[in-house]
Design a protein around this motif. Structure first.
Motif, PDB file in Angstrom:
ATOM      1  N   LEU A   1       0.865  -1.147  -0.048  1.00 40.12           N
ATOM      2  CA  LEU A   1       0.048   0.119   0.044  1.00 40.12           C
ATOM      3  C   LEU A   1       0.811   1.369   0.142  1.00 40.12           C
ATOM      4  CD1 LEU A   1      -2.744  -1.229   2.745  1.00 40.12           C
ATOM      5  CD2 LEU A   1      -2.886  -1.186   0.258  1.00 40.12           C
ATOM      6  N   LEU A   2       1.911   1.376   0.945  1.00 41.82           N
ATOM      7  CA  LEU A   2       2.533   2.363   1.116  1.00 41.82           C
ATOM      8  C   LEU A   2       4.233   2.048   1.379  1.00 41.82           C
ATOM      9  CD1 LEU A   2       3.072   5.556   1.707  1.00 41.82           C
ATOM     10  CD2 LEU A   2       2.235   5.173   3.796  1.00 41.82           C
ATOM     11  N   SER A   3       4.977   2.719   0.785  1.00 40.58           N
ATOM     12  CA  SER A   3       6.258   2.651   1.214  1.00 40.58           C
ATOM     13  C   SER A   3       6.890   4.030   1.304  1.00 40.58           C
ATOM     14  CB  SER A   3       7.389   1.801   0.335  1.00 40.58           C
ATOM     15  OG  SER A   3       8.598   1.476   0.831  1.00 40.58           O
ATOM     16  N   GLU A   4       7.422   4.437   2.575  1.00 39.09           N
ATOM     17  CA  GLU A   4       8.121   5.941   2.687  1.00 39.09           C
ATOM     18  C   GLU A   4       9.157   5.549   3.906  1.00 39.09           C
ATOM     19  OE1 GLU A   4       5.734   8.660   4.296  1.00 39.09           O
ATOM     20  OE2 GLU A   4       4.795   7.372   5.586  1.00 39.09           O
ATOM     21  N   GLU A   5      10.011   6.805   3.694  1.00 42.55           N
ATOM     22  CA  GLU A   5      11.234   6.826   4.782  1.00 42.55           C
ATOM     23  C   GLU A   5      10.862   7.198   6.293  1.00 42.55           C
ATOM     24  OE1 GLU A   5      14.081   9.726   3.460  1.00 42.55           O
ATOM     25  OE2 GLU A   5      12.592  11.226   3.204  1.00 42.55           O
ATOM     26  N   LEU A   6      11.703   6.571   6.910  1.00 37.40           N
ATOM     27  CA  LEU A   6      11.690   7.187   8.187  1.00 37.40           C
ATOM     28  C   LEU A   6      12.611   8.197   8.420  1.00 37.40           C
ATOM     29  CD1 LEU A   6      12.034   4.054  10.810  1.00 37.40           C
ATOM     30  CD2 LEU A   6       9.748   5.242   9.850  1.00 37.40           C
ATOM     31  N   VAL A   7      12.008   9.280   9.329  1.00 41.49           N
ATOM     32  CA  VAL A   7      12.923  10.655   9.357  1.00 41.49           C
ATOM     33  C   VAL A   7      13.375  10.513  10.799  1.00 41.49           C
ATOM     34  CG1 VAL A   7      12.179  11.568   7.518  1.00 41.49           C
ATOM     35  CG2 VAL A   7      10.872  11.963   9.490  1.00 41.49           C
TER      36      VAL A   7
ATOM     37  N   ASP B   1      13.173   2.020   5.397  1.00 43.27           N
ATOM     38  CA  ASP B   1      11.862   1.877   4.949  1.00 43.27           C
ATOM     39  C   ASP B   1      10.550   1.864   5.948  1.00 43.27           C
ATOM     40  OD1 ASP B   1      12.462   2.563   2.250  1.00 43.27           O
ATOM     41  OD2 ASP B   1      13.172   0.511   1.832  1.00 43.27           O
ATOM     42  N   TRP B   2       9.542   2.219   5.516  1.00 43.01           N
ATOM     43  CA  TRP B   2       8.418   1.926   6.364  1.00 43.01           C
ATOM     44  C   TRP B   2       7.428   1.692   5.670  1.00 43.01           C
ATOM     45  CZ3 TRP B   2       3.561   4.290   7.793  1.00 43.01           C
ATOM     46  CH2 TRP B   2       3.047   4.039   8.848  1.00 43.01           C
ATOM     47  N   LYS B   3       6.971   0.325   5.486  1.00 46.13           N
ATOM     48  CA  LYS B   3       6.000  -0.181   4.539  1.00 46.13           C
ATOM     49  C   LYS B   3       4.618  -0.791   5.157  1.00 46.13           C
ATOM     50  CE  LYS B   3       9.923  -1.956   1.745  1.00 46.13           C
ATOM     51  NZ  LYS B   3      10.305  -2.914   0.872  1.00 46.13           N
ATOM     52  N   LEU B   4       3.555   0.019   4.432  1.00 47.63           N
ATOM     53  CA  LEU B   4       2.361  -0.508   4.682  1.00 47.63           C
ATOM     54  C   LEU B   4       1.725  -1.675   3.920  1.00 47.63           C
ATOM     55  CD1 LEU B   4       0.203   2.777   6.063  1.00 47.63           C
ATOM     56  CD2 LEU B   4       1.102   0.636   7.643  1.00 47.63           C
TER      57      LEU B   4
ATOM     58  N   GLU C   1      -6.125  -3.228  -4.481  1.00 52.02           N
ATOM     59  CA  GLU C   1      -4.959  -3.482  -5.231  1.00 52.02           C
ATOM     60  C   GLU C   1      -5.118  -2.411  -6.642  1.00 52.02           C
ATOM     61  OE1 GLU C   1      -3.460  -8.055  -5.046  1.00 52.02           O
ATOM     62  OE2 GLU C   1      -5.450  -7.788  -5.920  1.00 52.02           O
ATOM     63  N   ALA C   2      -6.347  -2.364  -6.868  1.00 49.87           N
ATOM     64  CA  ALA C   2      -6.567  -1.643  -8.021  1.00 49.87           C
ATOM     65  C   ALA C   2      -6.668  -0.150  -7.980  1.00 49.87           C
ATOM     66  CB  ALA C   2      -7.872  -2.012  -8.808  1.00 49.87           C
ATOM     67  N   ASN C   3      -7.318   0.328  -6.798  1.00 49.51           N
ATOM     68  CA  ASN C   3      -7.609   1.686  -6.658  1.00 49.51           C
ATOM     69  C   ASN C   3      -6.824   2.512  -5.432  1.00 49.51           C
ATOM     70  OD1 ASN C   3     -10.284   2.069  -8.291  1.00 49.51           O
ATOM     71  ND2 ASN C   3     -10.253  -0.029  -7.120  1.00 49.51           N
ATOM     72  N   TRP C   4      -6.016   1.859  -4.782  1.00 53.10           N
ATOM     73  CA  TRP C   4      -5.016   2.361  -3.967  1.00 53.10           C
ATOM     74  C   TRP C   4      -4.203   3.515  -4.462  1.00 53.10           C
ATOM     75  CZ3 TRP C   4      -4.796   3.475   1.402  1.00 53.10           C
ATOM     76  CH2 TRP C   4      -3.527   4.026   1.803  1.00 53.10           C
ATOM     77  N   SER C   5      -4.283   4.748  -3.859  1.00 48.76           N
ATOM     78  CA  SER C   5      -3.414   5.748  -4.562  1.00 48.76           C
ATOM     79  C   SER C   5      -3.134   6.492  -3.151  1.00 48.76           C
ATOM     80  CB  SER C   5      -4.101   6.689  -5.469  1.00 48.76           C
ATOM     81  OG  SER C   5      -3.266   7.779  -5.656  1.00 48.76           O
TER      82      SER C   5
END
Length: 298
Positions: A160-166, A264-267, A289-293
């Motif tokens: 769903l989401l991958s972003e960095e830890l700060v 990385d912090w991944k949901l 899967e199709a619509n997550w943004s």
């Protein structure tokens, strides 16, 4: 053997109390006691030790408890399967979300799903990531939004989401003069950590170990806002997902990029690989899967 016997027995075992099970099941305590007694007589064993303040499973009880859960889950799946044949595109999804993160990231997705599938009921609970994984494993939830890594031999995952830890620090901290920092440079700092129930706790500790040090822990909390406030009052620094920074006290803290290592912090959305999924749950997974943004969520 009556399926109600197993249902009542499992609930008493879970609640460790006839009284609490009676409240949950909306059945009188004598009726529950009578039903479990008849089950014990039928099996020829004692299932519950009633001599303690809490009801405790005997060895035989523990074995029956495990098997009874499986039987009840199979019965529920059978009921759902028949219901799908009779009422196509109806049903419910039992979903778990992490507090704060779920409310930040998922309302728009759920609202759009409900518009497309108005006859599917969404039942949602909030727990920490590790507890959500356990509930999906036990069949108490169909799907859950949790944090990677998970046991991929057990769970299917939808990224769903991958972003960095700060790193976050108060406005007077030396860090705020920097555009980025190596994690090893923070080895002498005091850290505000989330409690061990959070996957983020493990992620931060593993990253610090990779950077060659054990973090000095000033405080451990279960609350996102409290972590931000403690950083703002100069009790220490913390590592948080970048998307969460705006939920904290931005006037008193600042975020700094960690250049090495990139953390990385991944949901992910998880569900059991080997368990039947209802039409409703499958529809929601396909929709995610199709619509997550992520742009729609932040």
């Amino acid at each position: 053997m009556d399926i109600r016997q197993l249902k009542y027995f499992v609930e008493v075992a879970k609640q460790k109390s006839f009284t609490r099970a009676s409240t949950t099941l909306l059945v009188s305590q004598p009726s529950i006691s009578k039903m479990i007694k008849s089950l014990e007589e039928e099996l020829g064993v004692v299932l519950l030790d009633r001599n303690e303040r809490k009801v405790v499973l005997t060895d035989a009880g523990a074995m029956v408890f495990e098997q009874a859960q499986t039987i009840l889950q199979m019965m529920e799946q059978l009921t759902l399967s028949v219901d799908e044949l009779v009422h196509m595109k109806r049903g419910r999804v039992k979903m778990g979300l992490m507090p704060t993160v779920g409310s930040l990231l998922f309302p728009h997705t759920i609202a759009r799903f409900r518009k497309e599938y108005p006859d599917i009921e969404m039942q949602m609970v909030e727990h920490k990531a590790k507890q959500l994984q356990h509930q999906v494993e036990q069949g108490e939830l169909d799907v859950a939004v949790t944090v990677h890594p998970v046991d991929e031999a057990l769970f299917e995952t939808v990224p769903l989401l991958s972003e960095e830890l700060v790193a976050i620090a108060d406005n007077e901290h030396w860090l705020v003069e920097r555009e980025s920092v190596r994690l090893a440079e923070l080895k002498n700092e005091s850290f505000i950590l989330f409690s061990e129930e959070f996957v983020l706790h493990d992620v931060v500790r593993q990253a610090c170990a990779q950077a060659g040090f054990e973090p000095k822990v000033a405080y451990v909390s279960q609350l996102w806002d409290l972590v931000g406030e403690m950083v703002a009052t100069q009790l220490g620094i913390a590592l948080v997902p970048r998307s969460m920074v705006r939920r904290l006290n931005q006037r008193s803290i600042q975020a700094v990029t960690i250049s090495e290592p990139h953390i990385d912090w991944k949901l992910v959305l998880i569900y059991r690989r080997d368990r039947y999924l209802s039409y409703a749950a499958r529809a929601f997974i396909r929709y995610a899967e199709a619509n997550w943004s992520i742009r729609d969520q932040l």
